[in-house]
Write a protein that holds these residues in place. Structure first.
Motif, PDB file in Angstrom:
ATOM      1  N   GLU A 188     -19.428  21.253  26.513  1.00  0.00           N
ATOM      2  CA  GLU A 188     -18.348  21.293  27.095  1.00  0.00           C
ATOM      3  C   GLU A 188     -17.906  20.192  27.762  1.00  0.00           C
ATOM      4  OE1 GLU A 188     -13.936  22.765  26.865  1.00  0.00           O
ATOM      5  OE2 GLU A 188     -15.546  23.094  25.274  1.00  0.00           O
ATOM      6  N   ASP A 193     -23.479  11.979  23.100  1.00  0.00           N
ATOM      7  CA  ASP A 193     -23.380  12.797  21.976  1.00  0.00           C
ATOM      8  C   ASP A 193     -24.732  12.817  21.106  1.00  0.00           C
ATOM      9  OD1 ASP A 193     -24.491  10.004  21.981  1.00  0.00           O
ATOM     10  OD2 ASP A 193     -22.380   8.917  21.348  1.00  0.00           O
ATOM     11  N   MET A 235     -23.024  22.061  16.025  1.00  0.00           N
ATOM     12  CA  MET A 235     -21.784  21.925  15.504  1.00  0.00           C
ATOM     13  C   MET A 235     -20.416  22.400  15.546  1.00  0.00           C
ATOM     14  SD  MET A 235     -23.006  19.390  14.152  1.00  0.00           S
ATOM     15  CE  MET A 235     -23.895  18.511  15.077  1.00  0.00           C
ATOM     16  N   ARG A 236     -20.609  23.788  15.745  1.00  0.00           N
ATOM     17  CA  ARG A 236     -19.249  24.277  16.268  1.00  0.00           C
ATOM     18  C   ARG A 236     -18.983  23.252  17.083  1.00  0.00           C
ATOM     19  NH1 ARG A 236     -23.512  28.923  15.482  1.00  0.00           N
ATOM     20  NH2 ARG A 236     -24.168  29.360  17.019  1.00  0.00           N
ATOM     21  N   SER A 237     -19.746  23.255  18.462  1.00  0.00           N
ATOM     22  CA  SER A 237     -18.929  22.688  19.750  1.00  0.00           C
ATOM     23  C   SER A 237     -18.287  21.618  18.805  1.00  0.00           C
ATOM     24  CB  SER A 237     -20.052  22.174  21.100  1.00  0.00           C
ATOM     25  OG  SER A 237     -20.006  21.764  21.755  1.00  0.00           O
ATOM     26  N   GLN A 238     -18.504  20.761  18.701  1.00  0.00           N
ATOM     27  CA  GLN A 238     -18.119  19.350  17.873  1.00  0.00           C
ATOM     28  C   GLN A 238     -17.133  20.008  16.934  1.00  0.00           C
ATOM     29  OE1 GLN A 238     -20.109  16.403  15.776  1.00  0.00           O
ATOM     30  NE2 GLN A 238     -19.630  14.947  16.368  1.00  0.00           N
ATOM     31  N   ALA A 239     -16.876  20.498  16.355  1.00  0.00           N
ATOM     32  CA  ALA A 239     -16.034  21.028  15.710  1.00  0.00           C
ATOM     33  C   ALA A 239     -14.723  22.028  16.553  1.00  0.00           C
ATOM     34  CB  ALA A 239     -15.804  21.769  14.748  1.00  0.00           C
ATOM     35  N   ALA A 240     -15.162  22.429  17.363  1.00  0.00           N
ATOM     36  CA  ALA A 240     -13.882  23.040  18.179  1.00  0.00           C
ATOM     37  C   ALA A 240     -13.372  21.989  19.173  1.00  0.00           C
ATOM     38  CB  ALA A 240     -14.167  23.949  19.489  1.00  0.00           C
ATOM     39  N   ARG A 241     -14.377  21.059  20.078  1.00  0.00           N
ATOM     40  CA  ARG A 241     -13.782  19.812  20.913  1.00  0.00           C
ATOM     41  C   ARG A 241     -12.476  18.718  20.029  1.00  0.00           C
ATOM     42  NH1 ARG A 241     -17.853  16.392  24.143  1.00  0.00           N
ATOM     43  NH2 ARG A 241     -19.613  16.380  21.302  1.00  0.00           N
ATOM     44  N   ARG A 242     -12.882  18.938  18.505  1.00  0.00           N
ATOM     45  CA  ARG A 242     -12.049  17.901  17.592  1.00  0.00           C
ATOM     46  C   ARG A 242     -10.417  18.882  17.606  1.00  0.00           C
ATOM     47  NH1 ARG A 242     -16.559  16.444  12.900  1.00  0.00           N
ATOM     48  NH2 ARG A 242     -17.148  14.423  13.842  1.00  0.00           N
ATOM     49  N   GLU A 243     -10.935  20.291  17.399  1.00  0.00           N
ATOM     50  CA  GLU A 243      -9.781  20.672  16.899  1.00  0.00           C
ATOM     51  C   GLU A 243      -8.398  20.529  18.044  1.00  0.00           C
ATOM     52  OE1 GLU A 243     -10.904  24.424  15.825  1.00  0.00           O
ATOM     53  OE2 GLU A 243     -11.458  23.708  14.269  1.00  0.00           O
ATOM     54  N   ARG A 244      -9.214  20.150  19.672  1.00  0.00           N
ATOM     55  CA  ARG A 244      -8.263  20.073  20.967  1.00  0.00           C
ATOM     56  C   ARG A 244      -7.708  19.306  20.561  1.00  0.00           C
ATOM     57  NH1 ARG A 244     -12.612  22.766  23.046  1.00  0.00           N
ATOM     58  NH2 ARG A 244     -13.504  21.186  23.944  1.00  0.00           N
TER      59      ARG A 244
END
Length: 244
Positions: A188, A193, A235-244
């Motif tokens: 966060e 990467d 992967m969860r953290s990366q997905a959360a960043r993409r959603e913002r």
């Protein structure tokens, strides 16, 4: 988002791959901070289905190397290249703690087209920004660092500054003390990467008997479950960043 797992044996490498590691840092003697793996281990690791980078460190202790030690490191890099490994992990320092650019240039040249990681010798330098510039000039693909702290979560503010100094010119790969429980906060805060972890667990000795001179029984093993959990959290953290 790539996960590199450091291992010090064939079984650990197999477990890391089974858990979903994207890359292996191959060592021996992780209890000493990692040393150069044997030629046999490098040859075996070259058969893995993920890229393998060999740590090139001829002994424990500081990172100031004699001419004989540099010659050994050059030979070990050539062995890693001959084995077919994808990269090497190297580092060398001057007496004042700054990176030894001349020695690193020789090691880089021996690696030829292999991927180059600057190891945590970086965490001992007196000036992070200067060391980043040196690494960029030398052509390193990434810097493995905890931000100079015992663990990457503890060095998060320094890591943010190192990422800013790199400015995309070389990769910054946080490592040390990273697990599924803390990687989310790390990702966060940092524009990275790649993440480096050991994903190991302490194992009980098979026997209480150890021959004199061969060390104690304490050791750790790579856990496929811990690799899997860390990769899932990333992967969860990366997905959360993409959603913002």
């Amino acid at each position: 988002m790539r996960l590199e797992v450091c291992v010090d044996g064939a079984d650990g490498a197999t477990a890391a791959v089974a858990g979903g590691a994207d890359r292996i840092e191959l060592c021996s003697a992780l209890e000493l901070g990692g040393l150069t793996p044997s030629a046999g281990l490098m040859a075996r690791a070259a058969l893995l289905p993920v890229p393998v980078h060999a740590l090139i460190r001829p002994r424990s202790g500081n990172f100031r190397y004699s001419s004989a030690e540099v010659a050994t490191m050059l030979a070990d890099i050539r062995a890693a290249r001959k084995a077919g490994l994808a990269g090497v992990v190297i580092g060398a320092a001057l007496a004042d703690g700054r990176l030894d650019a001349d020695t690193l240039a020789r090691l880089r040249d021996a690696a030829d087209a292999m991927s180059l990681t600057l190891h945590r010798v970086f965490d001992l330098v007196p000036d992070f920004a200067e060391a980043v510039d040196t690494a960029v000039t030398l052509g390193f693909d990434r810097i493995l660092t905890s931000g100079g702290a015992p663990t990457a979560p503890e060095g998060i503010d320094a890591l943010a500054g190192i990422c800013a100094a790199a400015a995309g010119r070389t990769g910054i790969m946080p490592g040390a003390g990273i697990d599924a429980g803390n990687v989310g906060a790390l990702l966060e805060a940092l524009a990275v990467d790649e993440v480096h972890g050991s994903c190991s667990v302490a194992v009980a000795p098979a026997s209480s008997r150890v021959a004199p001179g061969f060390g104690g029984d304490a050791r750790r093993e790579t856990s496929a479950d811990k690799v899997r959990a860390l990769k899932a959290a990333m992967m969860r953290s990366q997905a959360a960043r993409r959603e913002r």
